[in-house]
Design a protein around this motif. Structure first.
Motif, short mmCIF file in Angstrom:
data_model
loop_
_atom_site.label_atom_id
_atom_site.label_comp_id
_atom_site.label_asym_id
_atom_site.label_seq_id
_atom_site.Cartn_x
_atom_site.Cartn_y
_atom_site.Cartn_z
N GLN A 270 57.37 7.28 56.25
CA GLN A 270 56.03 8.21 56.16
C GLN A 270 54.96 7.49 58.05
O GLN A 270 54.56 6.93 58.11
CB GLN A 270 54.84 7.93 54.78
N VAL A 271 55.00 9.01 58.44
CA VAL A 271 54.35 8.95 59.56
C VAL A 271 52.74 9.20 59.45
O VAL A 271 52.19 10.17 58.75
CB VAL A 271 54.79 10.62 61.07
N GLN A 272 52.20 7.85 59.95
CA GLN A 272 50.69 8.05 59.59
C GLN A 272 49.64 7.36 60.97
O GLN A 272 50.59 6.39 61.38
CB GLN A 272 50.65 7.47 58.89
N LEU A 273 48.96 7.95 60.94
CA LEU A 273 47.59 7.28 61.64
C LEU A 273 46.67 6.79 60.54
O LEU A 273 45.71 8.31 59.75
CB LEU A 273 47.29 8.29 62.94
N VAL A 274 45.66 5.76 60.98
CA VAL A 274 44.63 5.77 60.38
C VAL A 274 43.24 5.55 61.17
O VAL A 274 43.70 4.12 61.73
CB VAL A 274 44.47 4.58 58.98
N GLU A 275 42.10 6.24 61.07
CA GLU A 275 41.36 5.55 62.10
C GLU A 275 40.29 4.56 61.09
O GLU A 275 39.88 4.36 60.33
CB GLU A 275 40.52 6.79 62.51
N SER A 276 39.10 3.87 62.04
CA SER A 276 38.38 3.44 61.21
C SER A 276 37.86 2.94 62.89
O SER A 276 37.94 2.64 63.38
CB SER A 276 39.18 1.66 60.68
N GLY A 277 36.14 2.81 61.99
CA GLY A 277 35.09 1.47 63.09
C GLY A 277 33.69 2.17 62.82
O GLY A 277 33.09 1.93 63.91
N GLY A 278 34.16 3.38 62.56
CA GLY A 278 32.90 4.47 62.79
C GLY A 278 31.59 4.00 62.10
O GLY A 278 31.86 2.83 61.08
N GLY A 279 30.88 4.58 62.45
CA GLY A 279 29.45 3.94 61.93
C GLY A 279 28.09 4.76 62.17
O GLY A 279 28.65 5.85 63.34
N LEU A 280 26.88 4.32 61.45
CA LEU A 280 26.05 4.12 62.37
C LEU A 280 25.18 3.76 63.74
O LEU A 280 25.33 2.14 63.58
CB LEU A 280 24.51 4.72 61.50
N VAL A 281 25.20 3.87 65.01
CA VAL A 281 24.83 3.44 65.73
C VAL A 281 23.56 3.77 66.96
O VAL A 281 23.41 5.17 66.99
CB VAL A 281 25.44 2.35 66.98
N GLN A 282 22.61 2.97 67.28
CA GLN A 282 21.10 3.97 67.81
C GLN A 282 21.54 4.25 69.86
O GLN A 282 22.54 3.86 70.23
CB GLN A 282 20.04 2.95 68.15
N PRO A 283 20.87 4.88 70.30
CA PRO A 283 21.30 5.00 71.61
C PRO A 283 21.53 3.72 72.52
O PRO A 283 20.62 2.85 72.08
CB PRO A 283 20.59 6.10 71.70
N GLY A 284 22.88 4.13 73.33
CA GLY A 284 22.48 2.75 74.07
C GLY A 284 23.06 1.61 73.62
O GLY A 284 24.17 0.47 73.95
N GLY A 285 24.01 1.98 72.80
CA GLY A 285 24.78 1.14 71.65
C GLY A 285 26.37 1.32 71.64
O GLY A 285 26.60 2.07 72.23
N SER A 286 26.78 0.22 71.33
CA SER A 286 28.39 0.14 70.97
C SER A 286 28.97 0.53 69.87
O SER A 286 28.69 0.11 68.76
CB SER A 286 28.66 -1.27 72.36
N LEU A 287 30.27 1.22 70.00
CA LEU A 287 31.25 0.62 68.51
C LEU A 287 32.76 0.69 69.23
O LEU A 287 33.14 1.33 70.92
CB LEU A 287 31.11 2.15 68.25
N ARG A 288 33.82 0.37 68.28
CA ARG A 288 35.10 -0.06 68.04
C ARG A 288 35.63 1.25 67.54
O ARG A 288 36.06 0.52 66.47
CB ARG A 288 35.68 -0.62 69.23
N LEU A 289 36.45 2.07 67.97
CA LEU A 289 37.36 2.40 67.42
C LEU A 289 39.11 1.86 67.06
O LEU A 289 39.61 1.63 68.02
CB LEU A 289 37.18 3.70 67.08
N SER A 290 39.49 2.15 65.86
CA SER A 290 40.73 1.47 65.81
C SER A 290 41.66 2.94 65.21
O SER A 290 41.06 3.48 64.28
CB SER A 290 40.93 0.28 65.04
N CYS A 291 42.96 2.97 65.98
CA CYS A 291 43.51 4.06 65.44
C CYS A 291 44.68 3.31 64.28
O CYS A 291 45.80 3.11 65.62
CB CYS A 291 44.14 4.90 66.09
N ALA A 292 45.24 2.78 63.83
CA ALA A 292 46.80 1.72 63.19
C ALA A 292 48.06 3.77 63.01
O ALA A 292 47.32 3.94 62.38
CB ALA A 292 46.46 1.07 61.97
N ALA A 293 48.88 3.07 63.71
CA ALA A 293 49.94 4.18 62.99
C ALA A 293 51.42 3.44 62.92
O ALA A 293 51.19 2.03 62.75
CB ALA A 293 50.20 4.20 64.83
N SER A 294 51.66 4.46 61.90
CA SER A 294 53.06 3.59 60.94
C SER A 294 54.20 4.54 60.41
O SER A 294 53.57 6.05 61.15
CB SER A 294 52.99 3.31 59.86
N GLY A 295 55.02 4.40 61.03
CA GLY A 295 56.32 4.57 60.36
C GLY A 295 56.60 5.67 61.43
O GLY A 295 58.05 6.94 61.41
N PHE A 296 56.62 5.63 62.99
CA PHE A 296 57.23 6.05 63.53
C PHE A 296 57.59 5.19 65.27
O PHE A 296 56.80 4.11 65.12
CB PHE A 296 56.58 7.57 64.12
#
Length: 122
Positions: A1-27
């Motif tokens: 099964q082709v699938q993409l799963v995002e993670s890493g979002g959240g609440l951050v103050q202006p000027g801050g940082s976040l790292r999002l992930s996109c995990a792929a499977s099935g292809f």
């Protein structure tokens, strides 16, 4: 099964940082490109960057250039979106999608993740 799963979002103050992930499977991850999109309330979905896994070609729209960095980890079948110097206008649901056409136009993409919320607020 082709699938993409995002993670890493959240609440951050202006000027801050976040790292999002996109995990792929099935292809075969190495034969495709991954594009990040975002959709703010009341707005259309916007393609912001992509990475072509085959040749490492990378593209950014101007509004995120210099602040966001896309990268990949082939053994983990994962693409990352490092977001620095975040602004309130970056608030949106962030999605990753995959296809073979190097474009940020959403109608070219058939496989999408479920999205992860990013909120930039003080």
């Amino acid at each position: 099964q082709v699938q993409l799963v995002e993670s890493g979002g959240g609440l951050v103050q202006p000027g801050g940082s976040l790292r999002l992930s996109c995990a792929a499977s099935g292809f075969s991850f190495a034969n495709y490109l991954i594009c990040w999109f975002r959709q703010a309330p009341g707005q259309e979905r916007e393609g912001i960057n992509f990475i072509n896994i085959r040749d490492n070609d990378i593209y950014y729209i101007d509004s995120v250039k210099g602040r966001f960095t896309i990268s990949r980890d082939n053994p983990k079948n994962t693409v990352y979106l490092q977001m620095n110097s975040l602004k309130p206008e970056d608030t949106a649901i962030y999605y990753c999608a995959t296809d073979t056409v190097p474009t940020i136009l959403s109608h070219y993409y058939a496989v999408w993740g479920q999205g992860t919320q990013v909120t930039v607020s003080s």
